[in-house]
Design a protein around this motif. Structure first.
Motif, PDB file in Angstrom:
ATOM      1  N   MET A  32      -3.057  15.144  13.914  1.00 50.26           N
ATOM      2  CA  MET A  32      -2.346  14.007  14.488  1.00 50.26           C
ATOM      3  C   MET A  32      -3.339  13.113  15.206  1.00 50.26           C
ATOM      4  O   MET A  32      -4.303  13.607  15.817  1.00 50.26           O
ATOM      5  N   ARG A  33      -3.098  11.825  15.133  1.00 51.64           N
ATOM      6  CA  ARG A  33      -3.977  10.883  15.839  1.00 51.64           C
ATOM      7  C   ARG A  33      -3.914  11.133  17.347  1.00 51.64           C
ATOM      8  O   ARG A  33      -4.915  11.045  18.053  1.00 51.64           O
ATOM      9  N   SER A  34      -2.697  11.455  17.822  1.00 51.13           N
ATOM     10  CA  SER A  34      -2.510  11.768  19.232  1.00 51.13           C
ATOM     11  C   SER A  34      -1.362  12.762  19.354  1.00 51.13           C
ATOM     12  O   SER A  34      -0.359  12.647  18.651  1.00 51.13           O
ATOM     13  N   THR A  35      -1.513  13.746  20.243  1.00 47.31           N
ATOM     14  CA  THR A  35      -0.444  14.733  20.436  1.00 47.31           C
ATOM     15  C   THR A  35       0.488  14.347  21.577  1.00 47.31           C
ATOM     16  O   THR A  35       1.565  14.917  21.713  1.00 47.31           O
ATOM     17  N   LYS A  36       0.106  13.378  22.379  1.00 48.08           N
ATOM     18  CA  LYS A  36       0.888  13.021  23.553  1.00 48.08           C
ATOM     19  C   LYS A  36       2.272  12.516  23.153  1.00 48.08           C
ATOM     20  O   LYS A  36       2.410  11.566  22.389  1.00 48.08           O
ATOM     21  N   GLY A  37       3.303  13.157  23.677  1.00 48.21           N
ATOM     22  CA  GLY A  37       4.670  12.749  23.421  1.00 48.21           C
ATOM     23  C   GLY A  37       5.176  13.090  22.030  1.00 48.21           C
ATOM     24  O   GLY A  37       6.313  12.783  21.686  1.00 48.21           O
ATOM     25  N   ARG A  38       4.350  13.735  21.212  1.00 44.58           N
ATOM     26  CA  ARG A  38       4.742  14.040  19.836  1.00 44.58           C
ATOM     27  C   ARG A  38       4.691  15.531  19.521  1.00 44.58           C
ATOM     28  O   ARG A  38       5.535  16.048  18.804  1.00 44.58           O
ATOM     29  N   ALA A  39       3.668  16.185  20.026  1.00 41.68           N
ATOM     30  CA  ALA A  39       3.419  17.567  19.623  1.00 41.68           C
ATOM     31  C   ALA A  39       4.586  18.489  19.961  1.00 41.68           C
ATOM     32  O   ALA A  39       4.930  19.382  19.177  1.00 41.68           O
ATOM     33  N   ASN A  40       5.217  18.293  21.124  1.00 48.40           N
ATOM     34  CA  ASN A  40       6.328  19.170  21.501  1.00 48.40           C
ATOM     35  C   ASN A  40       7.485  19.045  20.519  1.00 48.40           C
ATOM     36  O   ASN A  40       8.173  20.030  20.225  1.00 48.40           O
ATOM     37  N   VAL A  41       7.717  17.837  20.013  1.00 46.48           N
ATOM     38  CA  VAL A  41       8.780  17.637  19.029  1.00 46.48           C
ATOM     39  C   VAL A  41       8.453  18.390  17.743  1.00 46.48           C
ATOM     40  O   VAL A  41       9.307  19.069  17.154  1.00 46.48           O
ATOM     41  N   VAL A  42       7.212  18.282  17.309  1.00 44.40           N
ATOM     42  CA  VAL A  42       6.780  18.973  16.097  1.00 44.40           C
ATOM     43  C   VAL A  42       6.895  20.488  16.272  1.00 44.40           C
ATOM     44  O   VAL A  42       7.354  21.208  15.373  1.00 44.40           O
TER      45      VAL A  42
END
Length: 226
Positions: A32-42
């Motif tokens: 991922m380009r950035s995990t901030k705000g996204r990784a938890n959803v994934v």
């Protein structure tokens, strides 16, 4: 999941064995380009699909849903007059209320903050509930009485936990509450349950470390976590 199916025949090169072998989950990475705000959803999506997953997150385990619920519960034990943590705990498996039931509480007891509404609702007498008025709102007397019983029971537990928090080490209080509510066992039955329980144990261990510095109290622990 298709790639790791034995019948699929998808092979990867194993450098240590110097041969091709069946693909495993640990062979796969999501970039991922950035995990901030996204990784938890994934992470949540993978866990719901029964796929083991791990990610390096700057927020650590504190953003995990089960840890957020535990922290909300601690916040309510420290100070029940916090509407968002209170609603979070009531909506969680700790109390097991539905959004509709939270709305019923506020509809029948609209005065004051949400904490006031919860207390007023638990204190309702059967004579205060006219069947005609309830039916006009789309509620039934049986529904309201069962909800009042659940709310009253939660408030009784909360009062006892608050007394315990003033007398016992924080880690003991947290572990006791997780056990009494069945929340620790509940998250263990969810997808990724072992990791979810490990997250809760990590929070208990953090409380144990905090207890070593003396009895600073629940409020300071929550500030420390923030």
């Amino acid at each position: 999941k298709e790639m790791v199916e034995p019948d699929n025949g998808f092979k990867v090169w194993d450098a240590k064995a110097s041969e091709f072998r069946q693909c495993m989950f640990r062979d796969i990475a999501v970039l991922m380009r950035s995990t901030k705000g996204r990784a938890n959803v994934v992470l949540d999506i993978f866990q719901k699909c029964g796929i083991p997953v791990y990610a390096e997150l700057g927020t650590g385990y504190f953003r995990a849903r089960e840890v957020e619920v535990a922290l909300s519960l601690l916040a309510v034990i420290d100070n029940p007059r916090q509407d968002i943590p209170l609603a979070s705990v009531l909506r969680s498996p700790v109390a097991g209320l539905t959004p509709r039931q939270l709305a019923i509480i506020k509809a029948l007891c609209p005065k004051g903050e949400f904490h006031d509404s919860v207390g007023d609702f638990a204190a309702l007498e059967p004579d205060d509930l006219t069947a005609q008025d309830l039916l006009s709102r789309g509620f039934t007397t049986h529904e309201i009485l069962r909800l009042r019983e659940a709310v009253s029971k939660f408030l009784e537990h909360l009062a006892r936990w608050r007394t315990m928090a003033r007398r016992m080490p924080l880690a003991h209080v947290l572990w006791t509450v997780l056990g009494e509510t069945g929340y620790y066992d509940y998250v263990g039955g969810l997808p990724g349950g072992a990791q979810r329980q490990a997250n809760l144990r990590a929070l208990v261990n953090r409380a144990m470390e905090f207890d070593k510095f003396g009895r600073h109290g629940l409020f300071r622990f929550l500030r420390f976590i923030d």
